[in-house]
Design an enzyme around this catalytic site. Structure first.
Site, PDB file in Angstrom:
ATOM      1  N   HIS A 480      -4.019   2.448  -4.924  1.00  0.00           N
ATOM      2  CA  HIS A 480      -4.116   0.988  -4.805  1.00  0.00           C
ATOM      3  C   HIS A 480      -5.226   0.594  -3.834  1.00  0.00           C
ATOM      4  O   HIS A 480      -6.067  -0.260  -4.141  1.00  0.00           O
ATOM      5  CB  HIS A 480      -2.774   0.427  -4.334  1.00  0.00           C
ATOM      6  CG  HIS A 480      -2.765  -1.050  -4.093  1.00  0.00           C
ATOM      7  ND1 HIS A 480      -2.266  -1.954  -4.999  1.00  0.00           N
ATOM      8  CD2 HIS A 480      -3.205  -1.801  -3.040  1.00  0.00           C
ATOM      9  CE1 HIS A 480      -2.393  -3.183  -4.531  1.00  0.00           C
ATOM     10  NE2 HIS A 480      -2.964  -3.115  -3.339  1.00  0.00           N
ATOM     11  N   GLU A 481      -5.230   1.199  -2.656  1.00  0.00           N
ATOM     12  CA  GLU A 481      -6.237   0.835  -1.657  1.00  0.00           C
ATOM     13  C   GLU A 481      -7.635   1.271  -2.098  1.00  0.00           C
ATOM     14  O   GLU A 481      -8.621   0.582  -1.826  1.00  0.00           O
ATOM     15  CB  GLU A 481      -5.879   1.438  -0.294  1.00  0.00           C
ATOM     16  CG  GLU A 481      -4.573   0.915   0.303  1.00  0.00           C
ATOM     17  CD  GLU A 481      -4.529  -0.596   0.452  1.00  0.00           C
ATOM     18  OE1 GLU A 481      -5.597  -1.231   0.540  1.00  0.00           O
ATOM     19  OE2 GLU A 481      -3.407  -1.150   0.480  1.00  0.00           O
ATOM     20  N   HIS A 484      -9.036  -1.405  -4.181  1.00  0.00           N
ATOM     21  CA  HIS A 484      -9.701  -2.453  -3.400  1.00  0.00           C
ATOM     22  C   HIS A 484     -11.104  -1.991  -2.994  1.00  0.00           C
ATOM     23  O   HIS A 484     -12.068  -2.773  -3.016  1.00  0.00           O
ATOM     24  CB  HIS A 484      -8.898  -2.772  -2.141  1.00  0.00           C
ATOM     25  CG  HIS A 484      -7.682  -3.606  -2.372  1.00  0.00           C
ATOM     26  ND1 HIS A 484      -7.697  -4.770  -3.107  1.00  0.00           N
ATOM     27  CD2 HIS A 484      -6.393  -3.444  -1.952  1.00  0.00           C
ATOM     28  CE1 HIS A 484      -6.481  -5.297  -3.122  1.00  0.00           C
ATOM     29  NE2 HIS A 484      -5.678  -4.520  -2.442  1.00  0.00           N
ATOM     30  N   GLU A 509      -4.953  -9.124  -5.319  1.00  0.00           N
ATOM     31  CA  GLU A 509      -4.210  -7.881  -5.504  1.00  0.00           C
ATOM     32  C   GLU A 509      -4.202  -7.403  -6.952  1.00  0.00           C
ATOM     33  O   GLU A 509      -3.899  -6.240  -7.228  1.00  0.00           O
ATOM     34  CB  GLU A 509      -2.761  -8.054  -5.022  1.00  0.00           C
ATOM     35  CG  GLU A 509      -2.616  -8.342  -3.541  1.00  0.00           C
ATOM     36  CD  GLU A 509      -3.116  -7.220  -2.654  1.00  0.00           C
ATOM     37  OE1 GLU A 509      -3.118  -6.052  -3.106  1.00  0.00           O
ATOM     38  OE2 GLU A 509      -3.525  -7.495  -1.509  1.00  0.00           O
ATOM     39  N   TYR A 664       1.381 -11.309  -4.164  1.00  0.00           N
ATOM     40  CA  TYR A 664       1.680  -9.931  -4.556  1.00  0.00           C
ATOM     41  C   TYR A 664       2.492  -9.898  -5.843  1.00  0.00           C
ATOM     42  O   TYR A 664       2.342  -8.990  -6.670  1.00  0.00           O
ATOM     43  CB  TYR A 664       2.440  -9.206  -3.444  1.00  0.00           C
ATOM     44  CG  TYR A 664       1.544  -8.622  -2.383  1.00  0.00           C
ATOM     45  CD1 TYR A 664       0.897  -7.411  -2.589  1.00  0.00           C
ATOM     46  CD2 TYR A 664       1.328  -9.275  -1.182  1.00  0.00           C
ATOM     47  CE1 TYR A 664       0.063  -6.870  -1.624  1.00  0.00           C
ATOM     48  CE2 TYR A 664       0.496  -8.748  -0.205  1.00  0.00           C
ATOM     49  CZ  TYR A 664      -0.128  -7.540  -0.429  1.00  0.00           C
ATOM     50  OH  TYR A 664      -0.962  -7.011   0.520  1.00  0.00           O
TER      51      TYR A 664
END
Length: 729
Positions: A480-481, A484, A509, A664
């Site tokens: 997930h990070e 980003h 997100e 989110y």
């Protein structure tokens, strides 16, 4: 191995050589340069001659240049091992925020911007991104109080904005600097994996803590204890203490929500939520409240059913399950996955060594988006550092650096720099997040400035006998990070203002949430996996020495039965997980939608936080310890909800997600729609991956996010996939 043409980037990486003194000097210099530009534009440009090129463009280009330094200046407080440098970073960020507030409230500049807006808001000669900049800047001045007549009310608004900046910086600093923990005997930590307990600080001989272990509230200690510790009292102590770990933030949070409400009312809004959501995709608090309320109704029956099953498991283990406590949940959730779904987390973790997992993730991004990641070793770092010293381009020796390129099909051009800071240390940001270090943009001479982005995480450190191993949920977090980070890297905007993840909060997100689906796809799980014993001869020998199955080597990639156990558990206790997210979102909206000024001033944020959690999730807290065991389904009238201050540990609501945490959940609507519509059939479809890169990720915030979705999907977004994924359609 990347070819030689990827070796020498056309732009040197940033340097991390600041001293506390120089950092503050640089901050003062940057502020003075920017202020001089503002004064010069005001002096040289009259309202009747004001244009985008003479007013907005110089300011935007100044913002671009400032961002090359200011992001790094503020970044030190999250990662530096030097407490003085962290303090200087905090002080510098406050200076920069104060200057930003002053600049955003200059009447003389606003008059010029307002003049440009009236003349050029519909000017088709302006490119679309420049028109968006004009609209955003114009509205930004109004939202910063310039719609309030000059005088005491505007002065009060400015004072509030400055104080809110101080509160946010201090709140996050308290969390970063937090050093709490508890002493436990090894017996009290029964069940906690040896990989965790062996790394805990031991009590010194001759002290009251001799023979005990110091358990911190950092994630590598906290989560395994909540998941695996068989001692319920230990889990209770750890849970409650963690919820109280930064009680100095209680008053900061309360002051922040009171000041936010006052500022919104000064601007003519009924509350802070209305002010904040106006510029987001949702537009109104009612849209958000209706979404959260509908989802709560849909999820509630599933939550009750999941708790009932978990209580059965607890009763089988303890003989008593009248209550199902907050500190029970991670433990029995984990136990259910292991017993009913044969999910062996420790065996799974053996196939997710941190470094090989990262390599696998980067390979996925290479194939999907047409990228090449080149790890920069010591010799490479020396060669590209402006100082000739490779250590100057990182802030800590543990940091990994990659130069990122387009592959040949995408033109072989340079993309930017990716940094990975993966392990916990004192004073470091305590969660997992992506930080932009330098944004990308088009310079005043038309050349491209390339971005640099960092993943800051807190995974367990490797030992000489075993590498750092990830549980599957940690794999999802890392992916997930990294999502980003990829968004930050491949963005192609004219202005830094819109670069990468600089989108509205209820969309930001969605791209990373969409990519999480790869971690639940069997073929990609196998591609990511590699048993740690295959990493080196030393690790192989260490594994054989500790193996309980003789000399039989494990499979190099994860066996299909393990993969199936992961995939089959994706939605186990999913209602409770999403009800937890609803608790955060509804608490956020509640504190930012008070009926009156007196209502927010008298609000008990701690009591509200704990009561809402019980009412929404159905999980008992300490308030239920002394209530009748026969009254298990109702909230006790005399419940004491002040047992902890979880909101004081909740950095999101003080650091930008205020009246926005719902994002989110709402962005999952968009992420599910994108995945199921485009990638479900073939997640590694490179053609669609590149289309996603160019249509969604490259745009950043340079156009309306809903328009970005329409262009990618070819239609209006739909909630169908989201509710189907949750089993609620």
């Amino acid at each position: 191995m990347a070819s030689a043409k990827y070796r020498k980037p056309p732009q040197a990486p940033p340097l991390f050589t600041h001293t506390p003194e120089r950092l503050l000097q640089d901050t003062d210099r940057i502020i003075e340069r920017s202020k001089s530009l503002q004064d010069r534009v005001v002096k040289d440009v009259s309202q009747d001659k004001a244009t985008f090129d003479s007013v907005l463009l110089p300011f935007a280009q100044d913002d671009d240049q400032m961002s090359l330094s200011t992001h790094i200046i503020g970044f030190y407080q999250a990662v530096s091992t030097d407490a003085k440098l962290r303090d200087a970073s905090t002080e510098a960020e406050k200076k920069m925020d104060d200057f930003s507030i002053e600049a955003s409230m200059r009447e003389d500049i606003f008059q010029l911007v307002d003049s440009v807006f009236k003349k050029q808001k519909d000017d088709q000669k302006l490119d679309a991104e420049s028109r968006r900049l004009l609209e955003k800047d114009h509205k930004g001045y109004i939202r910063m109080g310039l719609g309030i007549p000059a005088g005491p009310k505007r002065d009060r608004f400015k004072a509030i904005k400055k104080r809110l900046s101080e509160l946010s910086i201090t709140f996050q600093k308290n969390l970063n600097e937090e050093q709490g923990g508890l002493w436990f005997t090894p017996q009290e930590l029964d069940g906690v994996p040896e990989d965790v307990t062996s790394n805990l600080k031991k009590g010194e001989k001759g002290t009251e803590h001799e023979g005990k272990l110091w358990l911190t509230f950092k994630y590598p200690d906290l989560f395994p204890t909540q998941k695996y510790c068989r001692n319920a009292e230990t889990r209770r102590k750890v849970f409650v203490a963690n919820e109280n770990k930064c009680n100095e933030n209680v008053q900061l949070f309360k002051e922040a929500i009171v000041l936010r409400d006052e500022a919104a009312r000064l601007l003519g809004y009924p509350n802070h939520a209305t002010f904040r959501i106006e510029d987001k995709m949702a537009k109104t608090p009612k849209t958000v409240d209706d979404f959260l309320g509908d989802l709560r109704k849909r999820l509630a029956p599933g939550g009750e059913s999941e708790i009932a099953k978990l209580k059965e498991l607890k009763k089988a283990e303890t003989g008593n399950a009248d209550k199902y406590f907050l500190w029970d949940h991670r433990f029995y959730d984990t136990l259910m996955l292991e017993r009913d779904y044969k999910l062996d987390q420790n065996r799974i973790a053996e196939y997710f060594p941190l470094q090989s997992s990262i390599d696998g993730m980067l390979k996925i991004f290479e194939e999907l988006f047409g990228l090449v990641f080149v790890k920069l070793e010591a010799e490479d770092r020396n060669a590209i550092s402006e100082t000739g010293k490779g250590e100057d381009i990182v802030w800590h020796p543990d940091v990994h650096v990659f130069s990122v390129w387009d592959d040949e099909g995408e033109g072989s051009g340079f993309v930017g720099y990716l940094y990975l800071d993966l392990h916990p240390r004192d004073g470091k940001y305590g969660h997992a997040a992506n930080f932009n270090i330098q944004p990308g943009f088009i310079t005043s001479n038309g050349t491209r400035r390339y971005p640099a982005t960092a993943l800051v995480c807190n995974f367990s450190k490797p030992t000489p006998k075993k590498p750092s191993l990830l549980k599957h949920d940690e794999v999802v977090t890392l992916f997930h990070e990294l999502g980003h980070g990829i968004h930050d890297l491949v963005s192609r905007t004219t202005y830094s203002r819109f670069h990468g993840t600089s989108t509205v909060r209820d969309f930001v997100e969605a791209p990373s949430q969409m990519l999480e689906n790869w971690c639940w796809t069997p073929s990609q799980i196998k591609a990511l996996s590699k048993h740690w014993s295959y990493l080196s001869d030393e690790y192989k020998q260490s594994y054989l020495e500790s193996a309980t199955n003789g000399d039989k080597p494990p499979a190099e990639s994860m066996p299909d039965d393990l993969i199936e156990s992961i995939v089959s558990t994706r939605h186990v206790n999913d209602a409770l997980f999403n009800l937890r997210q609803l608790h955060f979102g509804i608490f956020d909206m509640t504190v930012h939608e008070p009926s009156s000024r007196s209502a927010v001033e008298s609000l008990d944020a701690s009591g509200l936080y704990n009561r809402l959690r019980y009412e929404i999730s159905g999980l008992d807290g300490p308030e239920a310890l002394n209530t009748s065991s026969t009254d298990t389904n109702s909230t006790p009238d005399d419940a004491k909800w002040d047992w902890a201050n979880g909101q004081a540990t909740f950095a999101h609501l003080i650091g930008g997600y205020d009246a926005g945490y719902y994002g989110y959940l709402s962005s999952q609507v968009y992420s599910a729609d994108m995945f199921y519509s485009v990638f479900k059939r073939d997640p590694m479809d490179g053609k669609e991956g590149r289309r996603y890169r160019h249509t969604v990720l490259e745009r950043g915030g340079s156009q309306d996010e809903m328009e970005t979705l329409r262009q990618f999907l070819g239609r209006e977004p739909s909630t169908e996939a989201f509710y189907r994924e949750l089993g609620l359609s």
